[in-house]
Each structure stands twice: as C-alpha cells, then as structure tokens.
Design an enzyme around this catalytic site. Structure first.
Site, PDB file in Angstrom:
ATOM      1  N   VAL A 197       4.282  -1.261   3.493  1.00 21.02           N
ATOM      2  CA  VAL A 197       4.326   0.112   3.090  1.00 21.02           C
ATOM      3  C   VAL A 197       5.331   0.364   1.853  1.00 21.02           C
ATOM      4  O   VAL A 197       6.477   0.179   1.910  1.00 21.02           O
ATOM      5  CB  VAL A 197       4.366   0.835   4.281  1.00 21.02           C
ATOM      6  CG1 VAL A 197       4.294   2.318   3.832  1.00 21.02           C
ATOM      7  CG2 VAL A 197       3.581   0.605   5.408  1.00 21.02           C
ATOM      8  N   LYS A 198       4.643   0.811   0.603  1.00 16.48           N
ATOM      9  CA  LYS A 198       5.312   1.454  -0.303  1.00 16.48           C
ATOM     10  C   LYS A 198       5.773   2.697  -0.293  1.00 16.48           C
ATOM     11  O   LYS A 198       4.995   3.758   0.080  1.00 16.48           O
ATOM     12  CB  LYS A 198       4.356   1.134  -1.486  1.00 16.48           C
ATOM     13  CG  LYS A 198       5.202   0.595  -2.871  1.00 16.48           C
ATOM     14  CD  LYS A 198       4.060   0.294  -3.910  1.00 16.48           C
ATOM     15  CE  LYS A 198       4.703  -0.648  -5.077  1.00 16.48           C
ATOM     16  NZ  LYS A 198       3.782  -0.485  -6.149  1.00 16.48           N
ATOM     17  N   VAL A 199       7.017   2.923  -0.491  1.00 15.05           N
ATOM     18  CA  VAL A 199       7.595   4.044  -0.107  1.00 15.05           C
ATOM     19  C   VAL A 199       8.710   4.388  -1.463  1.00 15.05           C
ATOM     20  O   VAL A 199       9.186   3.743  -2.055  1.00 15.05           O
ATOM     21  CB  VAL A 199       8.626   4.182   0.958  1.00 15.05           C
ATOM     22  CG1 VAL A 199       9.368   5.460   1.107  1.00 15.05           C
ATOM     23  CG2 VAL A 199       7.617   3.756   2.235  1.00 15.05           C
TER      24      VAL A 199
ATOM     25  N   VAL B 286       2.479   5.055   0.128  1.00 16.19           N
ATOM     26  CA  VAL B 286       2.005   6.420   0.794  1.00 16.19           C
ATOM     27  C   VAL B 286       1.991   7.308  -0.046  1.00 16.19           C
ATOM     28  O   VAL B 286       2.648   7.101  -1.398  1.00 16.19           O
ATOM     29  CB  VAL B 286       3.338   6.669   1.918  1.00 16.19           C
ATOM     30  CG1 VAL B 286       3.246   5.915   2.814  1.00 16.19           C
ATOM     31  CG2 VAL B 286       4.653   6.821   0.950  1.00 16.19           C
TER      32      VAL B 286
ATOM     33  N   ALA C 170       0.752  -1.119  -0.168  1.00 17.16           N
ATOM     34  CA  ALA C 170      -0.079   0.016  -0.061  1.00 17.16           C
ATOM     35  C   ALA C 170       0.701   1.219  -0.074  1.00 17.16           C
ATOM     36  O   ALA C 170       1.775   1.203   0.956  1.00 17.16           O
ATOM     37  CB  ALA C 170      -0.892   0.022   1.162  1.00 17.16           C
TER      38      ALA C 170
END
Ligand code: G3P
Length: 215
Positions: free
Chosen positions: A81-83, A57, A55
């Site tokens: 978490v995709k950054v 940011v 998912a």
C-alpha cells in the site's frame, strides 16, 4: 538490488517480467489514469506477474488511508500500500505496520521525511530523484544522504529510488547501495543494451561462418 517497473501498463510488466529480472511494480494515480483501465483489475493482473505491486491510497486523512489500506491488502498478498509522506500518512503507516500490511511511502523529498517514514514503520520509502532534478537540484544527493544515515542505524525500511528518468539514475542508485530502483518502461528497455554487445555478437557470428562445423 531489486528492480521494479514504474508503470500501470500490464503488457509492459509481462514483457519485462519475462526477462526474469523484475522484482516488482510501482503504480500511482497518474500512471493508472494514463492507461485508462480499471485500477483493481490492473493491480490484480500485475500481482500475478510480480511479488510486489504498489497501489496508492487516495484518501488524505489517516482514517481514510487506513480503510483503503485494509481494502487493498485484501485484494492480493502481493499488494504493497502506497501512502503519501504527510503527518496523516505517518499515522496510517504505523497502523499498517501493526496490522502487518506492507507499505511504500511516496513523495519523499528530504532526509527528515525519510527518517520519519522509517520510524513510523514504512516497509519502503520512495525518494523522487527526477522531480528534485527538475527544480535544478540533484536528486541523487538525497539518496546518498539517506543511505549514509541508514548505515548508522538499524532501519529495516528499504530505500526505493523513484522518479527515475535515465539509466544514470539506476547506475548511481546501485553505487549508493539503494535497495530498489523503480524504472519507467522506456528507461528499463535501455538497460540490457550496449552497442559493443551488438557488434561483438555480429563479429562472433561472422567469424563462426568461417569455421568448419557440422551444422
Ligand atoms: O514512482 C514515482 C514516479 O512515478 C514519479 O515519476 O516521472 O512522474 O516524477 P515522475
């Protein structure tokens, strides 16, 4: 090798998950917008189907990314978490690593970017091979460079081949030893198919009709 589906379509995830070969899903804002559904609901439904759901940011500063990372990671233990690969993103990666939040660094286009993300503690890095092909270069060369470098060091960061456009990208990813490929639904559906499998099944069934058997 792990196989992920690159989509925000829950029905497609359910279908491919039913084949018993799906290890995860990657989403991004473009894919979520295409489906027109609520982001959190979509992610939560996918988390019930696979153990790893990226998912992304949307904040561009480290503090904002960190806040979103903490929020998303509370939604479900399967959330990754995709950054984005920026200097602010690197700070957020380190923060997440310290907090035990799994991360996927997106928009990786060079070996130095891959190394920086790994050093900052990324769980996964996502080099985008198709978009490199789009500008007239060869995206799989980057995967080769990263896997070659990874063989020299002890990075635990997994290399995920993203922006896959055709089955050949998956074949090359496997030959180079990439840990993961994330594959669009239309490409994933082609992977189980081979015309010789179809004609082979037909010939076996036709021949079986000529055999005396009970039922
Ligand atoms: O996983 C990243 C992917 O969704 C990007 O694909 O086709 O937009 O380059 P594409």
């Amino acid at each position: 090798m792990k196989l992920f589906l690159d989509t925000a379509n829950v029905e497609h995830v359910a279908e491919v998950a039913s084949w018993a070969v799906l290890d995860g899903v990657t989403t991004n804002p473009t894919l979520v917008a295409k489906e027109g559904k609520d982001f959190k609901e979509t992610v939560l439904k996918m988390c019930e189907l696979v153990p790893c759901v990226s998912a992304q940011v949307t904040a561009t500063d480290a503090e904002g990314m960190q806040q979103q990372a903490v929020e998303y990671s509370k939604w479900h233990k399967h959330v990754v978490v995709k950054v984005p690969m920026t200097t602010e993103g690197l700070k957020a990666l380190r923060f997440c690593a310290k907090k035990g939040i799994r991360t996927n660094t997106t928009l990786v286009f060079s070996l130095p970017q891959a190394i920086l993300a790994a050093k900052a503690g990324a769980t996964i890095i996502s080099p985008f091979v198709g978009r490199i092909d789009d500008i007239g270069e060869n995206g799989m060369v980057l995967i080769g460079q990263i896997m070659e470098a990874w063989a020299h060091y002890k990075f635990t960061t997994e290399v995920l081949v993203a922006s896959v456009r055709h089955p050949d990208h998956v074949i090359e990813a496997a030959r180079l030893g990439a840990h993961i490929a994330t594959i669009p639904y239309e490409v994933f559906k082609k992977l189980p198919l081979h015309p010789l499998t179809d004609t082979g099944i037909k010939r076996f069934l036709d021949d079986w009709e000529k055999v005396k058997h009970g039922s």
